[in-house]
Design a protein around this motif. Structure first.
Motif, PDB file in Angstrom:
ATOM      1  N   SER A   1      57.451  40.177  39.847  1.00 35.21           N
ATOM      2  CA  SER A   1      57.061  39.612  41.134  1.00 35.21           C
ATOM      3  C   SER A   1      58.328  39.308  41.927  1.00 35.21           C
ATOM      4  O   SER A   1      59.432  39.322  41.385  1.00 35.21           O
ATOM      5  CB  SER A   1      56.221  38.339  40.943  1.00 35.21           C
ATOM      6  N   GLY A   2      58.138  39.032  43.216  1.00 35.09           N
ATOM      7  CA  GLY A   2      59.257  38.623  44.053  1.00 35.09           C
ATOM      8  C   GLY A   2      59.789  39.692  44.982  1.00 35.09           C
ATOM      9  O   GLY A   2      60.697  39.426  45.776  1.00 35.09           O
ATOM     10  N   GLY A   3      59.244  40.893  44.893  1.00 34.63           N
ATOM     11  CA  GLY A   3      59.696  41.931  45.796  1.00 34.63           C
ATOM     12  C   GLY A   3      59.249  41.675  47.217  1.00 34.63           C
ATOM     13  O   GLY A   3      58.466  40.762  47.485  1.00 34.63           O
ATOM     14  N   GLY A   4      59.763  42.476  48.132  1.00 32.19           N
ATOM     15  CA  GLY A   4      59.373  42.325  49.524  1.00 32.19           C
ATOM     16  C   GLY A   4      60.310  43.074  50.444  1.00 32.19           C
ATOM     17  O   GLY A   4      61.107  43.907  50.006  1.00 32.19           O
ATOM     18  N   LEU A   5      60.198  42.756  51.726  1.00 30.16           N
ATOM     19  CA  LEU A   5      61.024  43.366  52.767  1.00 30.16           C
ATOM     20  C   LEU A   5      62.096  42.379  53.188  1.00 30.16           C
ATOM     21  O   LEU A   5      61.795  41.217  53.496  1.00 30.16           O
ATOM     22  CB  LEU A   5      60.151  43.752  53.953  1.00 30.16           C
ATOM     23  N   VAL A   6      63.327  42.834  53.224  1.00 27.63           N
ATOM     24  CA  VAL A   6      64.439  41.972  53.601  1.00 27.63           C
ATOM     25  C   VAL A   6      65.438  42.777  54.414  1.00 27.63           C
ATOM     26  O   VAL A   6      65.540  44.001  54.246  1.00 27.63           O
ATOM     27  CB  VAL A   6      65.096  41.358  52.344  1.00 27.63           C
ATOM     28  N   GLN A   7      66.164  42.121  55.270  1.00 29.25           N
ATOM     29  CA  GLN A   7      67.181  42.808  56.070  1.00 29.25           C
ATOM     30  C   GLN A   7      68.448  43.012  55.248  1.00 29.25           C
ATOM     31  O   GLN A   7      68.732  42.281  54.295  1.00 29.25           O
ATOM     32  CB  GLN A   7      67.502  41.999  57.315  1.00 29.25           C
ATOM     33  N   SER A   8      69.202  43.988  55.649  1.00 26.79           N
ATOM     34  CA  SER A   8      70.489  44.257  54.992  1.00 26.79           C
ATOM     35  C   SER A   8      71.350  42.990  54.998  1.00 26.79           C
ATOM     36  O   SER A   8      71.436  42.292  56.006  1.00 26.79           O
ATOM     37  CB  SER A   8      71.205  45.386  55.735  1.00 26.79           C
ATOM     38  N   GLY A   9      71.948  42.703  53.849  1.00 27.04           N
ATOM     39  CA  GLY A   9      72.733  41.489  53.705  1.00 27.04           C
ATOM     40  C   GLY A   9      71.950  40.304  53.180  1.00 27.04           C
ATOM     41  O   GLY A   9      72.538  39.277  52.819  1.00 27.04           O
ATOM     42  N   GLY A  10      70.650  40.454  53.104  1.00 24.27           N
ATOM     43  CA  GLY A  10      69.797  39.363  52.644  1.00 24.27           C
ATOM     44  C   GLY A  10      69.704  39.291  51.131  1.00 24.27           C
ATOM     45  O   GLY A  10      70.388  40.030  50.408  1.00 24.27           O
ATOM     46  N   SER A  11      68.826  38.390  50.657  1.00 23.41           N
ATOM     47  CA  SER A  11      68.685  38.134  49.222  1.00 23.41           C
ATOM     48  C   SER A  11      67.220  38.102  48.818  1.00 23.41           C
ATOM     49  O   SER A  11      66.346  37.780  49.634  1.00 23.41           O
ATOM     50  CB  SER A  11      69.319  36.786  48.863  1.00 23.41           C
ATOM     51  N   LEU A  12      66.996  38.438  47.573  1.00 19.25           N
ATOM     52  CA  LEU A  12      65.679  38.306  46.951  1.00 19.25           C
ATOM     53  C   LEU A  12      65.888  37.914  45.499  1.00 19.25           C
ATOM     54  O   LEU A  12      66.919  38.247  44.901  1.00 19.25           O
ATOM     55  CB  LEU A  12      64.896  39.625  46.990  1.00 19.25           C
ATOM     56  N   ARG A  13      64.908  37.236  44.932  1.00 19.94           N
ATOM     57  CA  ARG A  13      64.926  36.953  43.507  1.00 19.94           C
ATOM     58  C   ARG A  13      63.665  37.522  42.870  1.00 19.94           C
ATOM     59  O   ARG A  13      62.551  37.134  43.236  1.00 19.94           O
ATOM     60  CB  ARG A  13      65.021  35.457  43.211  1.00 19.94           C
ATOM     61  N   LEU A  14      63.869  38.419  41.947  1.00 22.40           N
ATOM     62  CA  LEU A  14      62.753  39.002  41.214  1.00 22.40           C
ATOM     63  C   LEU A  14      62.527  38.228  39.924  1.00 22.40           C
ATOM     64  O   LEU A  14      63.475  37.726  39.314  1.00 22.40           O
ATOM     65  CB  LEU A  14      63.036  40.469  40.886  1.00 22.40           C
ATOM     66  N   SER A  15      61.268  38.173  39.523  1.00 18.31           N
ATOM     67  CA  SER A  15      60.906  37.523  38.269  1.00 18.31           C
ATOM     68  C   SER A  15      60.183  38.516  37.371  1.00 18.31           C
ATOM     69  O   SER A  15      59.407  39.345  37.858  1.00 18.31           O
ATOM     70  CB  SER A  15      59.991  36.320  38.517  1.00 18.31           C
ATOM     71  N   CYS A  16      60.435  38.408  36.085  1.00 13.68           N
ATOM     72  CA  CYS A  16      59.739  39.207  35.085  1.00 13.68           C
ATOM     73  C   CYS A  16      59.159  38.228  34.072  1.00 13.68           C
ATOM     74  O   CYS A  16      59.895  37.679  33.243  1.00 13.68           O
ATOM     75  CB  CYS A  16      60.694  40.179  34.415  1.00 13.68           C
ATOM     76  N   THR A  17      57.864  38.002  34.176  1.00 11.78           N
ATOM     77  CA  THR A  17      57.201  37.058  33.288  1.00 11.78           C
ATOM     78  C   THR A  17      56.610  37.817  32.111  1.00 11.78           C
ATOM     79  O   THR A  17      55.899  38.808  32.297  1.00 11.78           O
ATOM     80  CB  THR A  17      56.102  36.300  34.029  1.00 11.78           C
ATOM     81  N   THR A  18      56.938  37.357  30.921  1.00 11.15           N
ATOM     82  CA  THR A  18      56.523  38.079  29.721  1.00 11.15           C
ATOM     83  C   THR A  18      55.462  37.316  28.944  1.00 11.15           C
ATOM     84  O   THR A  18      55.368  36.085  29.036  1.00 11.15           O
ATOM     85  CB  THR A  18      57.726  38.329  28.795  1.00 11.15           C
ATOM     86  N   SER A  19      54.677  38.042  28.196  1.00 11.12           N
ATOM     87  CA  SER A  19      53.686  37.433  27.311  1.00 11.12           C
ATOM     88  C   SER A  19      53.399  38.389  26.173  1.00 11.12           C
ATOM     89  O   SER A  19      53.676  39.594  26.260  1.00 11.12           O
ATOM     90  CB  SER A  19      52.394  37.110  28.076  1.00 11.12           C
ATOM     91  N   GLY A  20      52.857  37.835  25.099  1.00 14.98           N
ATOM     92  CA  GLY A  20      52.500  38.666  23.954  1.00 14.98           C
ATOM     93  C   GLY A  20      53.641  38.910  22.990  1.00 14.98           C
ATOM     94  O   GLY A  20      53.455  39.587  21.978  1.00 14.98           O
TER      95      GLY A  20
END
Length: 122
Positions: free
Chosen positions: A7-26
């Motif tokens: 989760s955490g993807g999206g649209l961002v302008q050049s130079g911007g930031s995003l944080r992706l998460s990978c939630t695990t189970s099992g």
């Protein structure tokens, strides 16, 4: 049942930031190296970053070194990818996967998430 959910993807302008998460189970995060991979349209899937279960050692692809940071929260069973100074060439679907030995080489992974889209506009 092993599951990884990005989760955490999206649209961002050049130079911007995003944080992706990978939630695990099992499975217990303590025993798996977890990697982030990405695939842009028309290109092969490539390794971006990885973190080892044993000591939290981190690895990065050359194209993201100094801009991306991988981390994990064992209690939350989640691995994060902080992406700063994003460029249009970072646009891709980002996947997390179990990557034993942190090879960052596509094809050796056992389990994959469904992916999250990251789009960086110029």
């Amino acid at each position: 049942q092993v599951q990884l959910v990005e989760s955490g993807g999206g649209l961002v302008q050049s130079g911007g930031s995003l944080r992706l998460s990978c939630t695990t189970s099992g499975f217990t995060l303590d025993y798996y190296d977890i990697g982030w991979f990405r695939q842009a349209p028309g290109k092969e899937r490539e390794g971006v970053s990885c973190i080892t279960f044993r000591d939290g050692r981190t690895y990065y692809g050359d194209s993201v070194k100094g801009r991306f940071t991988i981390s994990r929260d064992k209690r939350e069973k989640t691995v994060y990818l902080q992406m700063n100074s994003l460029k249009p060439e970072d646009t891709a679907v980002y996947y997390c996967a179990t990557d034993w030995g942190c090879t960052l080489r596509y094809g050796t992974q056992s389990y994959w998430g469904q992916g999250t889209q990251v789009t960086v506009s110029s």
